[in-house]
Enzyme design. Structure first.
Site, mmCIF file in Angstrom:
data_model
loop_
_atom_site.group_PDB
_atom_site.id
_atom_site.type_symbol
_atom_site.label_atom_id
_atom_site.label_comp_id
_atom_site.label_asym_id
_atom_site.label_seq_id
_atom_site.Cartn_x
_atom_site.Cartn_y
_atom_site.Cartn_z
ATOM 1 N N GLU A 147 27.646 25.886 52.901
ATOM 2 C CA GLU A 147 28.686 26.889 52.662
ATOM 3 C C GLU A 147 28.394 27.704 51.400
ATOM 4 O O GLU A 147 28.068 27.155 50.360
ATOM 5 C CB GLU A 147 30.057 26.215 52.550
ATOM 6 N N HIS A 200 28.981 21.549 55.665
ATOM 7 C CA HIS A 200 29.661 21.162 56.904
ATOM 8 C C HIS A 200 28.650 20.564 57.874
ATOM 9 O O HIS A 200 27.528 21.053 57.995
ATOM 10 C CB HIS A 200 30.305 22.389 57.561
ATOM 11 N N ARG A 209 48.149 24.676 58.890
ATOM 12 C CA ARG A 209 48.606 24.627 60.282
ATOM 13 C C ARG A 209 47.636 25.278 61.260
ATOM 14 O O ARG A 209 47.920 25.388 62.437
ATOM 15 C CB ARG A 209 49.987 25.275 60.388
ATOM 16 N N CYS A 266 38.503 21.420 53.955
ATOM 17 C CA CYS A 266 37.141 21.486 53.399
ATOM 18 C C CYS A 266 37.025 22.632 52.405
ATOM 19 O O CYS A 266 36.479 22.490 51.311
ATOM 20 C CB CYS A 266 36.112 21.646 54.517
HETATM 21 N N1 PCA Z 1 36.737 19.083 58.367
HETATM 22 C C1 PCA Z 1 37.925 19.895 58.183
HETATM 23 C C2 PCA Z 1 38.828 19.081 57.312
HETATM 24 C C3 PCA Z 1 38.236 17.731 57.237
HETATM 25 C C4 PCA Z 1 36.910 17.852 57.849
HETATM 26 O O1 PCA Z 1 36.040 16.945 57.890
HETATM 27 C C5 PCA Z 1 37.598 21.287 57.624
HETATM 28 O O2 PCA Z 1 36.559 21.846 58.001
HETATM 29 O O3 PCA Z 1 38.369 21.828 56.844
#
Ligand code: PCA
Length: 205
Positions: free
Chosen positions: A81, A167, A91, A144
């Site tokens: 990222e 990620h 939400r 995240c």
């Molecule tokens: N992925 C989610 C929240 C927790 C996770 O492992 C995200 O991409 O925000």
């Protein structure tokens, strides 16, 4: 005292039994890679909770580097990222219809921060090992992103501390619930995280 690299992983969410981010973080806890010792911390899923957990961990462990890990089910490769935004969408409304309810991760803080990991060097090393990875321009607006944003904000006056977020796709064991979505073996992703840590540790000098 060795330097500490804080490595975070999230607990399982959305009905999953595992979250590859925590599976990997817990395997690496206590290891020394490139001269830095890994301290792994498990993080609850939710913007506010994640922000509080990472901030508390930074205060407690005073790390020399911070790498957050999270699951991004559906992505085909590791995502390094590049940017965290000051927007918390617990939400999922933004994803569904671009809901204008703009809740910041931290009120009054800057709109965004850039990753402080050596992204190009990490990517080069992952390419050399044939591990699929790319730089991503959005960590989303969920837990995240909130974790990455909070870590960068908290360490904004310590610019020499590398801070960033990776990620991960679904892990192969999750594929039975998501047959049409990509996944990677956990060993490959663990190897990738070790590489990212090693490259980051080298950059500490
Ligand atoms: N992925 C989610 C929240 C927790 C996770 O492992 C995200 O991409 O925000």
């Amino acid at each position: 005292m060795p330097q500490i690299l804080l490595l975070t992983g999230f607990e399982p969410f959305r009905g999953e039994r595992i979250n590859p981010s925590w599976e990997i973080a817990r395997r690496l806890d206590g290891e020394v890679i490139g001269g830095v010792q890994i301290k792994s911390v498990r993080v609850p899923v939710g913007c506010g909770k994640a922000a509080r957990r990472i901030t508390g961990a930074i205060v407690r462990y005073r790390p020399s580097a911070v790498i957050g890990l999270g699951e991004a089910g559906g992505r085909p490769a590791l995502s390094l990222e590049r940017v965290a935004i000051n927007l918390a969408d617990d939400r999922g409304a933004l994803g569904k219809r671009g809901d204008p309810g703009m809740t910041p991760v931290i009120r009054g803080a800057p709109d965004a921060y850039f990753s402080r990991l050596p992204l190009a060097a990490i990517l080069r090393e992952l390419d050399r090992k044939d591990i699929p990875a790319s730089v991503s321009l959005t960590a989303g607006a969920y837990a995240c992103n909130a974790l990455m944003y909070s870590a960068l904000h908290h360490l904004r006056r310590r610019p020499t501390v590398p801070v960033g977020f990776i990620h991960l796709p679904y892990e192969a064991r999750q594929a039975s619930r998501h047959r049409s979505l990509p996944s990677l073996p956990i060993a490959m992703m663990e190897n990738a995280v070790r590489i990212a840590i090693g490259v980051t540790a080298r950059s500490l000098g």
